[in-house]
Scaffold this motif. Sequence first.
Motif, PDB file in Angstrom:
ATOM      1  N   GLN A  98      72.159  59.535  12.275  1.00 11.98           N
ATOM      2  CA  GLN A  98      73.362  60.544  11.932  1.00 11.98           C
ATOM      3  C   GLN A  98      74.235  59.824  10.564  1.00 11.98           C
ATOM      4  O   GLN A  98      75.403  59.762  10.536  1.00 11.98           O
ATOM      5  CB  GLN A  98      74.191  60.481  13.253  1.00 11.98           C
ATOM      6  CG  GLN A  98      73.307  61.191  14.306  1.00 11.98           C
ATOM      7  CD  GLN A  98      73.819  62.150  15.108  1.00 11.98           C
ATOM      8  OE1 GLN A  98      74.701  63.113  14.829  1.00 11.98           O
ATOM      9  NE2 GLN A  98      73.820  61.936  16.366  1.00 11.98           N
ATOM     10  N   TYR A  99      73.553  59.583   9.491  1.00  9.65           N
ATOM     11  CA  TYR A  99      74.031  59.102   8.422  1.00  9.65           C
ATOM     12  C   TYR A  99      74.855  57.960   8.518  1.00  9.65           C
ATOM     13  O   TYR A  99      76.023  57.784   7.798  1.00  9.65           O
ATOM     14  CB  TYR A  99      74.965  60.345   7.808  1.00  9.65           C
ATOM     15  CG  TYR A  99      73.934  61.516   7.285  1.00  9.65           C
ATOM     16  CD1 TYR A  99      73.455  61.580   6.203  1.00  9.65           C
ATOM     17  CD2 TYR A  99      73.789  62.665   8.289  1.00  9.65           C
ATOM     18  CE1 TYR A  99      72.662  62.679   5.777  1.00  9.65           C
ATOM     19  CE2 TYR A  99      72.816  63.568   7.838  1.00  9.65           C
ATOM     20  CZ  TYR A  99      72.301  63.619   6.863  1.00  9.65           C
ATOM     21  OH  TYR A  99      71.609  64.880   6.402  1.00  9.65           O
ATOM     22  N   GLY A 100      74.433  57.189   9.269  1.00  7.62           N
ATOM     23  CA  GLY A 100      75.337  55.695   9.191  1.00  7.62           C
ATOM     24  C   GLY A 100      76.108  55.750  10.732  1.00  7.62           C
ATOM     25  O   GLY A 100      76.834  54.805  10.852  1.00  7.62           O
ATOM     26  N   ASN A 101      76.367  56.857  11.177  1.00 13.10           N
ATOM     27  CA  ASN A 101      77.346  56.699  12.390  1.00 13.10           C
ATOM     28  C   ASN A 101      76.611  55.959  13.812  1.00 13.10           C
ATOM     29  O   ASN A 101      77.480  55.678  14.607  1.00 13.10           O
ATOM     30  CB  ASN A 101      77.681  58.294  12.990  1.00 13.10           C
ATOM     31  CG  ASN A 101      78.759  59.037  12.030  1.00 13.10           C
ATOM     32  OD1 ASN A 101      79.914  58.188  11.798  1.00 13.10           O
ATOM     33  ND2 ASN A 101      78.548  60.210  11.258  1.00 13.10           N
ATOM     34  N   GLU A 102      75.522  56.052  13.660  1.00 12.44           N
ATOM     35  CA  GLU A 102      74.847  55.341  14.963  1.00 12.44           C
ATOM     36  C   GLU A 102      74.006  54.099  14.104  1.00 12.44           C
ATOM     37  O   GLU A 102      73.465  54.000  13.149  1.00 12.44           O
ATOM     38  CB  GLU A 102      73.750  55.945  15.516  1.00 12.44           C
ATOM     39  CG  GLU A 102      74.472  57.181  16.271  1.00 12.44           C
ATOM     40  CD  GLU A 102      73.358  58.115  17.059  1.00 12.44           C
ATOM     41  OE1 GLU A 102      73.658  58.817  18.115  1.00 12.44           O
ATOM     42  OE2 GLU A 102      72.396  58.323  16.442  1.00 12.44           O
ATOM     43  N   ARG A 103      74.050  52.873  15.002  1.00 11.32           N
ATOM     44  CA  ARG A 103      73.371  51.529  14.469  1.00 11.32           C
ATOM     45  C   ARG A 103      72.353  51.211  15.796  1.00 11.32           C
ATOM     46  O   ARG A 103      72.925  50.964  16.688  1.00 11.32           O
ATOM     47  CB  ARG A 103      74.527  50.711  13.957  1.00 11.32           C
ATOM     48  CG  ARG A 103      73.484  49.481  13.527  1.00 11.32           C
ATOM     49  CD  ARG A 103      74.684  48.545  12.817  1.00 11.32           C
ATOM     50  NE  ARG A 103      74.134  47.250  12.657  1.00 11.32           N
ATOM     51  CZ  ARG A 103      74.416  46.482  11.645  1.00 11.32           C
ATOM     52  NH1 ARG A 103      75.369  46.687  10.846  1.00 11.32           N
ATOM     53  NH2 ARG A 103      73.939  45.220  11.559  1.00 11.32           N
ATOM     54  N   TRP A 104      71.168  50.716  15.357  1.00 10.41           N
ATOM     55  CA  TRP A 104      70.396  49.982  16.322  1.00 10.41           C
ATOM     56  C   TRP A 104      69.558  48.909  15.554  1.00 10.41           C
ATOM     57  O   TRP A 104      69.377  49.180  14.383  1.00 10.41           O
ATOM     58  CB  TRP A 104      69.322  50.833  17.098  1.00 10.41           C
ATOM     59  CG  TRP A 104      68.319  50.432  17.880  1.00 10.41           C
ATOM     60  CD1 TRP A 104      68.462  50.350  19.176  1.00 10.41           C
ATOM     61  CD2 TRP A 104      67.118  49.805  17.433  1.00 10.41           C
ATOM     62  NE1 TRP A 104      67.193  49.589  19.643  1.00 10.41           N
ATOM     63  CE2 TRP A 104      66.486  49.331  18.780  1.00 10.41           C
ATOM     64  CE3 TRP A 104      66.328  49.622  16.520  1.00 10.41           C
ATOM     65  CZ2 TRP A 104      65.243  48.888  18.682  1.00 10.41           C
ATOM     66  CZ3 TRP A 104      65.208  48.844  16.485  1.00 10.41           C
ATOM     67  CH2 TRP A 104      64.591  48.679  17.466  1.00 10.41           C
TER      68      TRP A 104
END
Length: 283
Positions: A98-104
């Motif tokens: 989501q364009y950097g809103n989520e990170r894994w």
Amino acid sequence: MQFSSMEGEHRYADLVRVADRTIVGLDFDGTLSPIVDDPTQAKIHPAAAEVLIELAPHIAAIAVITGRPARQALDLGGLEDVGDAIQAAGKELYIFGQYGNERWSSRQRRIVAPRPPRGLATFERDLPRTLRLAGATDAYVEDKGLAVAVHTRRLPDPQAAFERLLPPLRSLAERHDLVVEPGRSVIEVRSPGSHKGLVVEKLAAELDARGFLFAGDDLGDLEAFEAVAELEKQGLATVRVCSASQEQSALLPLSDIVVKGPEGVVALLRQLRLDITQGSATG
């Protein structure tokens, strides 16, 4: 692969020389995965997993930076297994959804995400009326949790529907303090303040990178291309790769290398690994 200029060829050679401190960033749809009518059925190129695993030991890190939810990218791409193999090689795979809103990451193995933006629920409430007035009630609406994507690819004239929808959706988004991200037959509405360019900047700083290659295919990757250009001004070796299609050409004039879709991206990454290893053997 096709270099856009002699300068692009020199940039690639410079990046190969600092490969061990280079980040390879990749979009998902149109870059790792072919564009399909049903976004829930997208799969990465059959050879992509193997190529990523083989490349990873020779560079600093691999990052998939996508507008999709991170969980979708992980599942559709089989990227958790890819991450396991990359982590076993002592390197790390990052997924920014989501364009950097989520990170894994393959090390942390959990998705870190904020709450849905204010205004998204009321935007979704008003969306059916906007679609009806634009003559696009059959557009596929994808709820991403932190964003909403309106797909026109399934409509009789996808491009005409896209052009009709973009102005009213932009206006509706603005009324709810949201922003619009146009793509290939898709219009995404999400919260402001995050885009792929910020991911590129932050990850380069976090890993103290000396090189950054980014491959993308459409307008949603424009900020990433611009961020890579800024990294070059700071002295990093950089390469911008356009995964070209007949639908979108906005990235072509900004690219150092042009390839034909996901197949071309996979071939480029395979060649990059070969050039790095040959350079190590002869250097």
